[in-house]
Design a protein around this motif. Structure first.
Motif, short mmCIF file in Angstrom:
data_model
loop_
_atom_site.label_atom_id
_atom_site.label_comp_id
_atom_site.label_asym_id
_atom_site.label_seq_id
_atom_site.Cartn_x
_atom_site.Cartn_y
_atom_site.Cartn_z
N GLY A 47 1.34 -1.17 0.16
CA GLY A 47 -0.36 -0.36 0.09
C GLY A 47 1.00 0.98 0.25
N LEU A 48 1.85 1.23 -0.65
CA LEU A 48 3.07 2.61 -0.16
C LEU A 48 2.19 3.57 -1.75
CD1 LEU A 48 6.41 0.83 -0.44
CD2 LEU A 48 4.85 1.93 1.71
N SER A 49 2.54 4.55 -1.16
CA SER A 49 2.90 5.62 -2.26
C SER A 49 4.02 6.82 -2.21
CB SER A 49 1.38 6.71 -2.88
OG SER A 49 0.88 6.96 -1.24
N ALA A 50 4.39 7.42 -3.40
CA ALA A 50 4.90 8.03 -2.45
C ALA A 50 5.07 10.21 -1.78
CB ALA A 50 5.42 8.91 -4.25
N SER A 51 5.64 9.20 -1.24
CA SER A 51 5.61 10.81 -0.38
C SER A 51 5.95 12.38 -0.89
CB SER A 51 6.31 10.68 1.12
OG SER A 51 5.54 12.22 2.56
N LYS A 52 4.76 13.34 -1.27
CA LYS A 52 5.46 15.06 -1.92
C LYS A 52 6.27 15.49 -0.47
CE LYS A 52 3.87 19.19 -3.61
NZ LYS A 52 2.74 19.30 -4.27
N ALA A 53 5.90 15.27 1.20
CA ALA A 53 6.29 15.90 2.16
C ALA A 53 7.90 15.50 2.33
CB ALA A 53 5.44 15.35 3.23
N LEU A 54 8.37 13.92 1.61
CA LEU A 54 9.47 13.54 1.99
C LEU A 54 10.16 13.83 0.62
CD1 LEU A 54 8.55 10.36 3.93
CD2 LEU A 54 10.12 12.03 5.13
N GLY A 55 9.70 14.82 -0.56
CA GLY A 55 10.25 14.91 -2.08
C GLY A 55 10.28 13.02 -2.79
N GLN A 56 9.33 12.06 -2.00
CA GLN A 56 9.49 10.88 -3.44
C GLN A 56 8.82 11.00 -4.31
OE1 GLN A 56 8.08 8.72 -0.13
NE2 GLN A 56 9.96 7.47 0.82
N ASN A 57 9.70 10.13 -4.99
CA ASN A 57 9.72 10.11 -6.26
C ASN A 57 10.30 8.49 -6.90
OD1 ASN A 57 9.60 13.17 -6.42
ND2 ASN A 57 8.30 12.51 -7.56
N PHE A 58 8.99 7.80 -7.13
CA PHE A 58 9.72 6.73 -7.75
C PHE A 58 9.70 5.59 -8.70
CE2 PHE A 58 6.49 5.03 -3.54
CZ PHE A 58 7.34 5.39 -3.26
N LEU A 59 11.34 4.88 -9.16
CA LEU A 59 12.02 4.94 -10.49
C LEU A 59 11.05 3.49 -10.64
CD1 LEU A 59 15.20 5.89 -11.27
CD2 LEU A 59 12.96 6.77 -12.31
N PHE A 60 10.57 2.34 -11.79
CA PHE A 60 10.45 1.14 -12.03
C PHE A 60 11.23 1.06 -13.75
CE2 PHE A 60 6.22 3.17 -10.34
CZ PHE A 60 6.21 1.87 -8.98
N ASP A 61 12.08 1.76 -13.77
CA ASP A 61 11.77 0.85 -14.84
C ASP A 61 13.91 0.46 -14.63
OD1 ASP A 61 14.11 0.45 -17.36
OD2 ASP A 61 13.61 2.66 -18.03
N GLN A 62 13.73 -1.21 -14.42
CA GLN A 62 15.37 -1.36 -14.00
C GLN A 62 16.40 -1.37 -15.31
OE1 GLN A 62 14.96 -6.13 -13.61
NE2 GLN A 62 13.01 -5.83 -13.23
N GLN A 63 16.28 -1.33 -15.90
CA GLN A 63 17.40 -0.56 -17.17
C GLN A 63 18.02 0.60 -17.31
OE1 GLN A 63 15.61 -1.51 -21.40
NE2 GLN A 63 16.55 -3.11 -21.20
N LEU A 64 16.68 1.00 -16.56
CA LEU A 64 17.29 2.82 -16.55
C LEU A 64 18.07 3.05 -15.04
CD1 LEU A 64 17.64 5.72 -16.04
CD2 LEU A 64 15.88 5.93 -14.99
N LEU A 65 17.77 2.00 -13.92
CA LEU A 65 18.11 2.29 -12.91
C LEU A 65 19.63 0.85 -13.01
CD1 LEU A 65 14.61 1.24 -10.79
CD2 LEU A 65 16.48 3.03 -10.01
N ASP A 66 19.96 -0.17 -13.61
CA ASP A 66 21.41 -0.39 -13.50
C ASP A 66 21.86 0.48 -14.23
OD1 ASP A 66 20.34 -3.31 -12.67
OD2 ASP A 66 19.53 -3.77 -15.03
N ARG A 67 21.32 1.60 -15.19
CA ARG A 67 22.84 1.95 -16.09
C ARG A 67 22.66 3.49 -14.82
NH1 ARG A 67 19.48 5.52 -20.18
NH2 ARG A 67 21.65 6.72 -20.13
N ILE A 68 22.24 3.45 -13.83
CA ILE A 68 22.32 4.03 -12.49
C ILE A 68 23.93 3.39 -11.40
CG2 ILE A 68 21.76 5.95 -10.94
CD1 ILE A 68 18.63 5.63 -11.91
N ALA A 69 23.31 2.37 -10.92
CA ALA A 69 24.05 2.18 -10.45
C ALA A 69 25.57 1.39 -11.43
CB ALA A 69 23.82 0.61 -10.46
N ALA A 70 25.71 1.55 -12.68
CA ALA A 70 26.70 1.30 -13.64
C ALA A 70 28.01 2.83 -13.96
CB ALA A 70 26.37 0.90 -14.54
N VAL A 71 27.44 4.05 -13.48
CA VAL A 71 28.17 5.57 -13.72
C VAL A 71 29.50 5.28 -12.65
CG1 VAL A 71 28.03 7.82 -13.22
CG2 VAL A 71 26.31 6.61 -13.84
N PRO A 72 29.46 4.73 -11.41
CA PRO A 72 30.98 4.18 -11.01
C PRO A 72 31.29 3.36 -11.56
CG PRO A 72 28.78 4.01 -9.50
CD PRO A 72 28.78 3.75 -10.87
N GLY A 73 31.40 2.61 -11.98
CA GLY A 73 31.83 1.34 -12.63
C GLY A 73 31.66 0.11 -12.04
N ASP A 74 32.62 -0.78 -11.94
CA ASP A 74 32.18 -1.85 -11.19
C ASP A 74 31.83 -1.31 -10.10
OD1 ASP A 74 32.23 -5.15 -10.49
OD2 ASP A 74 34.27 -5.60 -10.60
#
Length: 273
Positions: free
Chosen positions: A15-42
């Motif tokens: 039952g989760l939803s992004a909290s505006k008060a906490l500045g939350q926005n959720f990301l679901f795109d796994q390929q995008l998330l994997d690209r972010i995780a790859a930025v610093p290298g191995d």
């Protein structure tokens, strides 16, 4: 990882939803998330600190990349979902409930080198960044910062002199570190979509100039850019000796802060120190 339920399903079940008060926005795109995780290298076998993981979208990408993750989350609604993820990876994910602004991150990470990767909550991103970039001890224990900000904030971090975005954040990020824009993220990638675009900034520590106090440089930039429309002879009046020292090192006091190179601020801080 293949046995994990889809993130959307986890969010719906809890039952989760992004909290505006906490500045939350959720990301679901796994390929995008994997690209972010790859930025610093191995990241295989490396310690990573994540701030504000929410339901664990980026956390999953970090685990897929082989990292040993410590995640700090203050939203108690997200803790059950993160606990499930931690149970699936008992030796790879540690979840700490708390406010990242109030915790000693080096202590949390056991005094060992670590990378920081976070989709930072918008309401605390700048405060955390200035904290990571501050302090007299250098290099820091963190080996790199890979952070998502509002695009406007990201541009201020990597800005060059003379641009409208150039200011205190740029000097703090560049005087003893290398900062670059790694990638932009469209607002449509988030749920719910924020009103602004986002971007990933990557920062790595560089050599610290000798004879420069970080605290003094922070005071100078705070004063100079706090009144950026004014000439330096006015904006720096509150910093003892600053205006006189400008002339001594060959900087015209009639210039404005945004016209000074990062090295100019470093020279001024060194001379005052």
């Amino acid at each position: 990882m293949t046995d994990l339920p889809p993130l959307r399903e986890v969010i719906a079940r809890h039952g989760l939803s992004a909290s505006k008060a906490l500045g939350q926005n959720f990301l679901f795109d796994q390929q995008l998330l994997d690209r972010i995780a790859a930025v610093p290298g191995d990241l295989s076998g490396k310690k990573v600190l994540e701030i504000g993981p929410g339901p664990g979208g980026l956390t999953r990408a970090l685990l897929r990349a082989g990292a040993e993750v410590t995640a700090i989350e203050m939203d108690t609604r997200c803790l059950p979902a993160l606990s499930e993820l931690a149970m699936a990876f008992p030796d790879r994910l540690r979840v700490i409930e708390g406010d990242a602004l109030k915790l000693n991150h080096d202590a949390v990470m056991g005094g060992e080198p670590y990378a920081i990767l976070s989709n930072l909550p918008y309401n605390v991103g700048t405060a955390l960044f200035t904290r990571w970039m501050g302090g007299e001890e250098w290099p820091p224990l963190w080996t790199s910062l890979t952070l998502m900000f509002q695009q406007e904030v990201a541009q201020r971090i990597v800005a060059k002199p003379g641009s409208s975005a150039y200011g205190r954040l740029a000097v703090l990020a560049q005087w003893r570190a290398e900062a670059k824009m790694a990638m932009k993220v469209h607002r449509s990638a988030f749920t719910p979509p924020p009103k602004v675009m986002s971007a990933i900034v990557h920062v790595e520590p560089a050599e610290m100039p000798e004879g420069v106090s970080a605290r003094l440089l922070e005071r100078l930039t705070e004063a100079a850019f706090g009144q950026r429309r004014k000439m330096l002879r006015q904006s720096l009046k509150g910093v003892a000796g600053a205006v006189e020292t400008l002339e001594e090192i060959g900087i015209d006091p009639q210039r404005r802060a945004e016209t000074l190179e990062v090295d100019d601020f470093v020279r001024l801080a060194r001379a005052l120190g």
